[in-house]
Motif scaffolding. Sequence first.
Motif, PDB file in Angstrom:
ATOM      1  N   ILE A  26       0.874  -1.186   0.000  1.00  0.00           N
ATOM      2  CA  ILE A  26       0.000   0.000   0.000  1.00  0.00           C
ATOM      3  C   ILE A  26       0.903   1.225   0.000  1.00  0.00           C
ATOM      4  N   THR A  27       0.849   2.012  -1.041  1.00  0.00           N
ATOM      5  CA  THR A  27       1.695   3.192  -1.141  1.00  0.00           C
ATOM      6  C   THR A  27       1.012   4.250  -1.995  1.00  0.00           C
ATOM      7  N   GLN A  28       0.661   5.354  -1.357  1.00  0.00           N
ATOM      8  CA  GLN A  28      -0.019   6.448  -2.050  1.00  0.00           C
ATOM      9  C   GLN A  28       0.777   6.871  -3.269  1.00  0.00           C
ATOM     10  N   SER A  29       2.048   7.176  -3.045  1.00  0.00           N
ATOM     11  CA  SER A  29       2.884   7.715  -4.119  1.00  0.00           C
ATOM     12  C   SER A  29       3.332   6.639  -5.103  1.00  0.00           C
ATOM     13  N   GLY A  30       3.444   5.421  -4.607  1.00  0.00           N
ATOM     14  CA  GLY A  30       4.016   4.354  -5.423  1.00  0.00           C
ATOM     15  C   GLY A  30       5.522   4.462  -5.563  1.00  0.00           C
ATOM     16  N   GLU A  31       6.139   5.356  -4.774  1.00  0.00           N
ATOM     17  CA  GLU A  31       7.579   5.607  -4.912  1.00  0.00           C
ATOM     18  C   GLU A  31       8.348   5.449  -3.603  1.00  0.00           C
ATOM     19  N   THR A  32       7.701   5.046  -2.541  1.00  0.00           N
ATOM     20  CA  THR A  32       8.388   4.949  -1.249  1.00  0.00           C
ATOM     21  C   THR A  32       9.440   3.843  -1.286  1.00  0.00           C
ATOM     22  N   ALA A  33      10.692   4.221  -1.045  1.00  0.00           N
ATOM     23  CA  ALA A  33      11.799   3.276  -1.233  1.00  0.00           C
ATOM     24  C   ALA A  33      11.638   2.031  -0.371  1.00  0.00           C
ATOM     25  N   ASP A  34      11.271   2.202   0.890  1.00  0.00           N
ATOM     26  CA  ASP A  34      11.142   1.036   1.771  1.00  0.00           C
ATOM     27  C   ASP A  34      10.091   0.062   1.239  1.00  0.00           C
ATOM     28  N   THR A  35       8.999   0.608   0.766  1.00  0.00           N
ATOM     29  CA  THR A  35       7.912  -0.252   0.282  1.00  0.00           C
ATOM     30  C   THR A  35       8.328  -0.944  -1.016  1.00  0.00           C
ATOM     31  N   LEU A  36       9.002  -0.201  -1.881  1.00  0.00           N
ATOM     32  CA  LEU A  36       9.470  -0.818  -3.131  1.00  0.00           C
ATOM     33  C   LEU A  36      10.461  -1.939  -2.836  1.00  0.00           C
ATOM     34  N   SER A  37      11.353  -1.720  -1.863  1.00  0.00           N
ATOM     35  CA  SER A  37      12.317  -2.774  -1.511  1.00  0.00           C
ATOM     36  C   SER A  37      11.617  -4.024  -1.009  1.00  0.00           C
ATOM     37  N   ALA A  38      10.616  -3.829  -0.177  1.00  0.00           N
ATOM     38  CA  ALA A  38       9.891  -4.984   0.364  1.00  0.00           C
ATOM     39  C   ALA A  38       9.182  -5.735  -0.768  1.00  0.00           C
ATOM     40  N   LEU A  39       8.564  -4.984  -1.676  1.00  0.00           N
ATOM     41  CA  LEU A  39       7.881  -5.628  -2.802  1.00  0.00           C
ATOM     42  C   LEU A  39       8.876  -6.392  -3.676  1.00  0.00           C
ATOM     43  N   ARG A  40      10.040  -5.764  -3.910  1.00  0.00           N
ATOM     44  CA  ARG A  40      11.053  -6.433  -4.752  1.00  0.00           C
ATOM     45  C   ARG A  40      11.591  -7.685  -4.073  1.00  0.00           C
ATOM     46  N   GLU A  41      11.812  -7.605  -2.781  1.00  0.00           N
ATOM     47  CA  GLU A  41      12.303  -8.769  -2.038  1.00  0.00           C
ATOM     48  C   GLU A  41      11.297  -9.919  -2.154  1.00  0.00           C
ATOM     49  N   ALA A  42      10.025  -9.590  -2.007  1.00  0.00           N
ATOM     50  CA  ALA A  42       8.996 -10.632  -2.105  1.00  0.00           C
ATOM     51  C   ALA A  42       8.943 -11.210  -3.519  1.00  0.00           C
ATOM     52  N   GLN A  43       9.114 -10.332  -4.514  1.00  0.00           N
ATOM     53  CA  GLN A  43       9.100 -10.830  -5.901  1.00  0.00           C
ATOM     54  C   GLN A  43      10.267 -11.760  -6.166  1.00  0.00           C
ATOM     55  N   ARG A  44      11.435 -11.405  -5.594  1.00  0.00           N
ATOM     56  CA  ARG A  44      12.611 -12.272  -5.755  1.00  0.00           C
ATOM     57  C   ARG A  44      12.326 -13.657  -5.220  1.00  0.00           C
ATOM     58  N   ARG A  45      11.507 -13.718  -4.185  1.00  0.00           N
ATOM     59  CA  ARG A  45      11.174 -15.011  -3.601  1.00  0.00           C
ATOM     60  C   ARG A  45       9.972 -15.661  -4.277  1.00  0.00           C
ATOM     61  N   GLY A  46       9.507 -15.044  -5.336  1.00  0.00           N
ATOM     62  CA  GLY A  46       8.444 -15.667  -6.124  1.00  0.00           C
ATOM     63  C   GLY A  46       7.025 -15.284  -5.731  1.00  0.00           C
ATOM     64  N   ALA A  47       6.862 -14.274  -4.901  1.00  0.00           N
ATOM     65  CA  ALA A  47       5.509 -13.897  -4.471  1.00  0.00           C
ATOM     66  C   ALA A  47       4.771 -13.178  -5.598  1.00  0.00           C
ATOM     67  N   SER A  48       3.466 -13.340  -5.593  1.00  0.00           N
ATOM     68  CA  SER A  48       2.609 -12.548  -6.473  1.00  0.00           C
ATOM     69  C   SER A  48       2.327 -11.230  -5.743  1.00  0.00           C
ATOM     70  N   THR A  49       2.435 -10.104  -6.467  1.00  0.00           N
ATOM     71  CA  THR A  49       2.361  -8.807  -5.789  1.00  0.00           C
ATOM     72  C   THR A  49       1.233  -7.941  -6.352  1.00  0.00           C
ATOM     73  N   LEU A  50       0.678  -7.140  -5.466  1.00  0.00           N
ATOM     74  CA  LEU A  50      -0.396  -6.202  -5.828  1.00  0.00           C
ATOM     75  C   LEU A  50      -0.066  -4.840  -5.221  1.00  0.00           C
ATOM     76  N   ALA A  51      -0.050  -3.820  -6.054  1.00  0.00           N
ATOM     77  CA  ALA A  51       0.151  -2.461  -5.547  1.00  0.00           C
ATOM     78  C   ALA A  51      -1.199  -1.772  -5.383  1.00  0.00           C
ATOM     79  N   VAL A  52      -1.400  -1.142  -4.240  1.00  0.00           N
ATOM     80  CA  VAL A  52      -2.571  -0.293  -4.007  1.00  0.00           C
ATOM     81  C   VAL A  52      -2.034   1.130  -3.951  1.00  0.00           C
ATOM     82  N   THR A  53      -2.263   1.904  -4.989  1.00  0.00           N
ATOM     83  CA  THR A  53      -1.588   3.200  -5.093  1.00  0.00           C
ATOM     84  C   THR A  53      -2.508   4.257  -5.690  1.00  0.00           C
ATOM     85  N   ASN A  54      -2.059   5.497  -5.552  1.00  0.00           N
ATOM     86  CA  ASN A  54      -2.834   6.624  -6.076  1.00  0.00           C
ATOM     87  C   ASN A  54      -2.273   7.114  -7.407  1.00  0.00           C
TER      88      ASN A  54
END
Length: 360
Positions: A99-127
């Motif tokens: 969940i990221t309003q801006s879609g640019e928050t570094a911490d959130t992007l890192s967490a999403l990327r880490e999960a993707q590296r591990r094969g997770a399916s990801t969904l962004a909730v953004t503005n």
Amino acid sequence: AKSGYNHFMAKEIHEQPASLRQCLRGRVNELSGSVSVEELSDIDSPESVQLVACGTSYHAALYVARLFRAHGVPAQAHLASEYVTAPAPFDSDSLLIGITQSGETADTLSALREAQRRGASTLAVTNVVGSTAARECDHVVYIRAGPEIGVAATKTFSSQLATGNLLVEKLCASGTKRTSESTRELIPALRDLPNQLQSVIDNSTAKSVVEEYLDYDAYFFIGRGLHRPVALEGALKFKEITYEHAEGFAAGELKHGPLALVTQRTPIFAVVTGDGERAQKTISNIKEVQARDAPVVAVTDGQSEVRRYANHTLEIPQTHPRIAPVLANTQLQLVAYHMADRMNRSIDKPRNLAKSVTVE
Ligand code: F6R
């Protein structure tokens, strides 16, 4: 650009009925009693959910995680900066929601990327259409709040909560986990939300209430269940723009430590709606702080007997228990705004803070 308001924050608080209408438009079908989210037409219902976010968006994640759990789907909200230090295990049927309003928050992007590296399916909730989170995730849902200029997130938080309800209805709709009764009641509550929020804004007494509480030592915010994220968010908004010390607590945690800080110089903002067991327990917590002479401002609806105990009340209309937090939060936005305005703070650009935090 501020359309007659002194601050973007005021404008954005007042825009919430419109931004919520925009969020819900075409997504809630009253006749069939169902929710449809175009962006999610090809997503499977997850067996479990993890949410990552920062700041205000993390408070939205706490709220959304509770909604999933109420539908029988295991769900946990994580601070994005912490998630990467020990990602929770997931399997192929899990969904990782950022969940990221801006879609640019570094911490959130890192967490999403880490999960993707591990094969997770990801969904962004953004503005923000075309933001990094929107581009990098497998799926994206837009909260449609319109541009938010004030550093303090207001209308985007409300739209994150509303979108969370749509997500949960959509993603938990198939199979045995559907709680169709709760959906039936939720839909009219969502429909009425923009008008109810308008009446909260029109009738709020937050401006006069804050006059009573200038120059106190610290400000505490408490809530239980779905009102806990509201308490945390109320405190975050308050500290961000007033620079006063504010903390949010789960109401039940007060007695496990924070009560030591409570005095007649620490007003308590308590969010309590309905007249169920949860409300009764929060009222017990309120009595505990009153025994220490702390003044209490209750954010409440007509059902609660909390008004017999509170020094002041900030009223919200009755609604579905899942929607009450959106209305209650609006009162706390107004509390923070009017206090900061009274103190001549730099409301739209609080010191040391940036709208979008692009470093870890
Ligand atoms: C508080 C606030 C911040 C943001 C946080 C995450 O008012 O705005 O706490 O919520 O920096 O930002 P997004 O949602 O853009 O990832």
